[in-house]
Design an enzyme around this catalytic site. Structure first.
Site, PDB file in Angstrom:
ATOM      1  N   CYS A 131       0.831  -1.201   0.000  1.00 27.14           N
ATOM      2  CA  CYS A 131       0.000   0.000   0.000  1.00 27.14           C
ATOM      3  C   CYS A 131       0.868   1.254   0.000  1.00 27.14           C
ATOM      4  O   CYS A 131       0.630   2.188  -0.767  1.00 27.14           O
ATOM      5  CB  CYS A 131      -0.932  -0.022   1.211  1.00 27.14           C
ATOM      6  SG  CYS A 131      -2.105   1.355   1.257  1.00 27.14           S
ATOM      7  N   CYS A 132       1.886   1.269   0.850  1.00 23.22           N
ATOM      8  CA  CYS A 132       2.794   2.421   0.904  1.00 23.22           C
ATOM      9  C   CYS A 132       3.521   2.616  -0.422  1.00 23.22           C
ATOM     10  O   CYS A 132       3.737   3.747  -0.861  1.00 23.22           O
ATOM     11  CB  CYS A 132       3.807   2.238   2.026  1.00 23.22           C
ATOM     12  SG  CYS A 132       3.153   2.436   3.700  1.00 23.22           S
ATOM     13  N   CYS A 214      -3.637   3.431   9.230  1.00 21.15           N
ATOM     14  CA  CYS A 214      -2.437   2.854   9.844  1.00 21.15           C
ATOM     15  C   CYS A 214      -1.841   3.737  10.935  1.00 21.15           C
ATOM     16  O   CYS A 214      -0.652   3.619  11.268  1.00 21.15           O
ATOM     17  CB  CYS A 214      -1.398   2.570   8.765  1.00 21.15           C
ATOM     18  SG  CYS A 214      -1.935   1.357   7.542  1.00 21.15           S
ATOM     19  N   CYS A 237       7.535   3.910   5.907  1.00 24.83           N
ATOM     20  CA  CYS A 237       6.631   3.783   4.771  1.00 24.83           C
ATOM     21  C   CYS A 237       7.323   3.233   3.540  1.00 24.83           C
ATOM     22  O   CYS A 237       6.670   2.724   2.637  1.00 24.83           O
ATOM     23  CB  CYS A 237       6.011   5.146   4.448  1.00 24.83           C
ATOM     24  SG  CYS A 237       7.213   6.369   3.875  1.00 24.83           S
TER      25      CYS A 237
END
Length: 249
Positions: A131-132, A214, A237
């Protein structure tokens, strides 16, 4: 008669810096305080070729203020992952306006990549690294493409960041960490001395603020970054987790 073949124009894709030149720049900066370091970089070393990157998190106002006292025209890059807290977006607008930055650049994830790899918007729940990568790392790489250097706000005292250099190489680009040696007390003192506004969520128990899914409140006695990716073996991240070249200083 046919025209003679012309040489094709070439696009220069060579890295802006290598380890040797970055080390030489690091040597020039050695012993300078943070303001003098930034002045030398912005006015002499990489004038017009550097971007300031900010998450507009809990401690971001310090670096933003430092740069604003030297050059408010420096491009200010913010990655809107489309998972940000509304308070962060409001804080971004307040700080950028108050400090007088004239070139705020908001970059977002590639909609094609989102459709292919995070169509439900729930990738954070089972693959936070992925996702990051989609929502933060790739957009920032794209935003930094026109620049030879960028200024980062990371600090050495934060979790997993002990002993970071003030200057390093990142994908052939000069990466500048002016606050590498600052302590939490240094940051708090700077906030007070310059009457800088705090992120509104800090008083609610969020000393480190990222994307909303998050980021959780931090309990008394916990590390300030304990609320980031809680429950996962993850503290970064991906923007800072791997530096691709040797440190310069």
């Amino acid at each position: 008669m046919a025209e003679p073949a012309r040489a094709l124009d070439r696009i220069d894709t060579a890295p802006a810096f290598d380890a040797e030149t970055a080390a030489a720049i690091g040597a020039r900066l050695e012993g300078l305080d943070t303001t003098a370091m930034l002045e030398l970089l912005l006015r002499d070393v990489v004038p017009g070729r550097v971007a300031l990157v900010s998450s507009f998190g809990a401690e971001s106002a310090v670096l933003l203020h430092l740069v604003s006292t030297i050059d408010r025209s420096v491009p200010l890059v913010f990655v809107n992952t489309q998972k940000m807290f509304g308070d962060t977006l409001a804080y971004r607008d307040e700080l950028a306006e108050r400090l007088g930055f004239t070139d705020l650049r908001v970059v977002r994830p590639d909609p094609y990549l989102l459709a292919q790899k995070d169509a439900t918007g729930l990738r954070w729940s089972y693959d936070p690294d992925g996702c990051c990568e989609i929502r933060k790392v790739e957009p920032l790489r794209r935003a930094l493409a026109p620049f030879d250097a960028w200024i980062s706000g990371r600090k050495g005292f934060q979790a997993g960041r002990g002993g970071i250099p003030r200057v390093e190489l990142d994908e052939g680009r000069l990466k500048i960490n002016p606050l590498a040696g600052w302590s939490k007390a240094d940051l708090d003192a700077y906030f007070a001395a310059h009457d800088l506004p705090r992120h509104p969520m800090e008083a609610q128990g969020y000393p480190s603020i990222g994307c909303s899914p998050c980021t959780s409140r931090v309990l008394p006695g916990e590390d300030p970054r304990a609320g980031r990716w809680r429950g996962w073996d993850k503290v970064e991240c991906g923007i800072h987790s791997e530096v691709t070249d040797d440190p310069a200083f």
